[in-house]
Design an enzyme around this catalytic site. Structure first.
Site, PDB file in Angstrom:
ATOM      1  N   LYS A 103       3.816 -22.217 -50.515  1.00  0.00           N
ATOM      2  CA  LYS A 103       5.126 -22.922 -50.390  1.00  0.00           C
ATOM      3  C   LYS A 103       6.237 -21.807 -50.884  1.00  0.00           C
ATOM      4  O   LYS A 103       6.904 -21.983 -52.023  1.00  0.00           O
ATOM      5  CB  LYS A 103       5.088 -24.096 -51.540  1.00  0.00           C
ATOM      6  CG  LYS A 103       4.153 -25.252 -51.091  1.00  0.00           C
ATOM      7  CD  LYS A 103       4.154 -26.558 -52.075  1.00  0.00           C
ATOM      8  CE  LYS A 103       3.223 -27.408 -51.622  1.00  0.00           C
ATOM      9  NZ  LYS A 103       2.059 -27.173 -51.608  1.00  0.00           N
ATOM     10  N   GLY A 226      -6.490 -40.152 -48.290  1.00  0.00           N
ATOM     11  CA  GLY A 226      -7.555 -40.423 -49.454  1.00  0.00           C
ATOM     12  C   GLY A 226      -6.844 -40.542 -50.754  1.00  0.00           C
ATOM     13  O   GLY A 226      -6.308 -41.655 -50.946  1.00  0.00           O
TER      14      GLY A 226
HETATM   15  O1  3DU Z   1      -4.607 -35.156 -52.442  1.00  0.00           O
HETATM   16  P1  3DU Z   1      -5.585 -34.254 -51.854  1.00  0.00           P
HETATM   17  O2  3DU Z   1      -6.393 -33.942 -53.035  1.00  0.00           O
HETATM   18  O3  3DU Z   1      -6.142 -34.821 -50.682  1.00  0.00           O
HETATM   19  O4  3DU Z   1      -4.771 -32.813 -51.854  1.00  0.00           O
HETATM   20  C1  3DU Z   1      -3.933 -32.735 -50.887  1.00  0.00           C
HETATM   21  C2  3DU Z   1      -3.726 -31.225 -50.698  1.00  0.00           C
HETATM   22  O5  3DU Z   1      -2.463 -30.966 -49.978  1.00  0.00           O
HETATM   23  C3  3DU Z   1      -3.351 -30.256 -51.890  1.00  0.00           C
HETATM   24  O6  3DU Z   1      -3.805 -28.870 -51.993  1.00  0.00           O
HETATM   25  C4  3DU Z   1      -1.750 -30.407 -52.057  1.00  0.00           C
HETATM   26  O7  3DU Z   1      -1.312 -29.050 -52.837  1.00  0.00           O
HETATM   27  C5  3DU Z   1      -1.203 -30.234 -50.538  1.00  0.00           C
HETATM   28  N1  3DU Z   1      -0.153 -30.865 -50.388  1.00  0.00           N
HETATM   29  C6  3DU Z   1       0.233 -32.121 -50.682  1.00  0.00           C
HETATM   30  O8  3DU Z   1      -0.665 -32.836 -51.334  1.00  0.00           O
HETATM   31  C7  3DU Z   1       1.443 -32.653 -50.324  1.00  0.00           C
HETATM   32  C8  3DU Z   1       2.418 -32.034 -49.547  1.00  0.00           C
HETATM   33  O9  3DU Z   1       3.311 -32.510 -49.407  1.00  0.00           O
HETATM   34  C9  3DU Z   1       2.013 -30.695 -49.458  1.00  0.00           C
HETATM   35  C10 3DU Z   1       0.977 -30.172 -49.735  1.00  0.00           C
END
Ligand code: 3DU
Length: 271
Positions: A103, A226
């Site tokens: 980022k 998810g």
């Molecule tokens: O919610 P999860 O565990 O599936 O993780 C989502 C990943 O995507 C995590 O690494 C986070 O830093 C990244 N991410 C977002 O969740 C949302 C965004 O807008 C950008 C990146």
């Protein structure tokens, strides 16, 4: 909205240096018949356990994903060299591109240093925020990426509920008209020739609008499937190309089955 059509570039050789990041991830998606990018965000205060668990998840999911995304929290937990040796190297050996979710959002010289360091460590793409702007912001990042066939993906709309306060804000840009900030960012991504935009899977309407703006070929990367409530089918139907999935895979007692079920959910054959 028509689903993204993939193609295998005629000159695809599996050689990272001669093929663009965009074509490498596309080739992996076709090979493994999946749109899923594994977000390896595991946490553990013990670095050797963290490394072992991260490798186990990668090993379990390797045939059901098209790339791996590393967050700063894994780099903080393991150190960049360990990430390079224990995660990036095996991913490269499996022809799975690696994305650094940095980022990037700073002034030019520090962005440049970070991008160069991540690319030198073996990452194939970095995520940056367009809020840094071009001149002495992201210009050098795009230049380094272009010279090494690496990718820059631009964060255009985040997946969390609070994202609306900024990304949907209406702003006036150069042409005098008022637009939501995310539309201005999407246009910057096109102007700067980013290799993709990141739009939360929790926002199918925004994905549709971004797809309308970028046309059929620019990849849209959608995190938030998810655990954050995003539905893979809805995101893909709205125009998402790739789904970024973390906890739904790595926190599952059976990461392989979890990755398979995300793969099967929206579209088993993304070709
Ligand atoms: O919610 P999860 O565990 O599936 O993780 C989502 C990943 O995507 C995590 O690494 C986070 O830093 C990244 N991410 C977002 O969740 C949302 C965004 O807008 C950008 C990146």
């Amino acid at each position: 909205m028509p689903r993204t059509v993939y193609y295998v570039p005629a000159d695809y050789t599996n050689e990272a240096s001669s093929v663009s990041f965009r074509d490498r991830i596309q080739a992996a998606a076709i090979r493994n018949r999946t749109r899923t990018i594994l977000a390896l965000d595991l946490e553990d205060h013990d670095p050797s356990r963290l490394m072992r668990k991260s490798r186990e998840v990668l090993e379990a999911a390797k045939d059901c994903i098209c790339a791996v995304k590393i967050n700063r929290q894994l780099v903080l937990g393991l150190g960049l060299k360990t990430v390079a040796d224990s995660i990036l190297k095996p991913a490269t050996d499996l022809s799975l591109p690696a994305i650094m979710d940095a980022k990037l959002n700073d002034v030019g010289h520090t962005n440049e240093f970070m991008a160069r360091t991540y690319f030198d460590a073996g990452f194939d793409a970095v995520i940056a925020s367009p809020t840094a702007g071009w001149e002495n912001g992201l210009d050098s990042v795009f230049e380094i990426a272009r010279s090494g066939n690496k990718g820059v993906l631009l964060l255009t709309y985040m997946s969390n509920p609070g994202a609306e306060a900024f990304y949907s804000l209406r702003a006036r840009n150069g042409d005098g008209g008022e637009k939501p900030v995310f539309e201005i960012m999407t246009r910057l991504a096109m102007e700067w020739e980013a290799q993709g935009v990141v739009v939360g899977a929790t926002q199918p309407k925004i994905i549709s609008r971004v797809r309308q703006l970028v046309g059929p070929t620019m990849p849209i990367y959608s995190p938030g499937v998810g655990a954050q409530g995003g539905k893979p089918g809805e995101a893909v139907d709205a125009g998402a190309t790739y789904l970024i999935v973390g906890r739904a895979i790595y926190a599952s007692p059976d990461p392989k089955t979890a990755a398979l079920s995300v793969r099967a959910a929206p579209d088993p054959a993304p070709v």
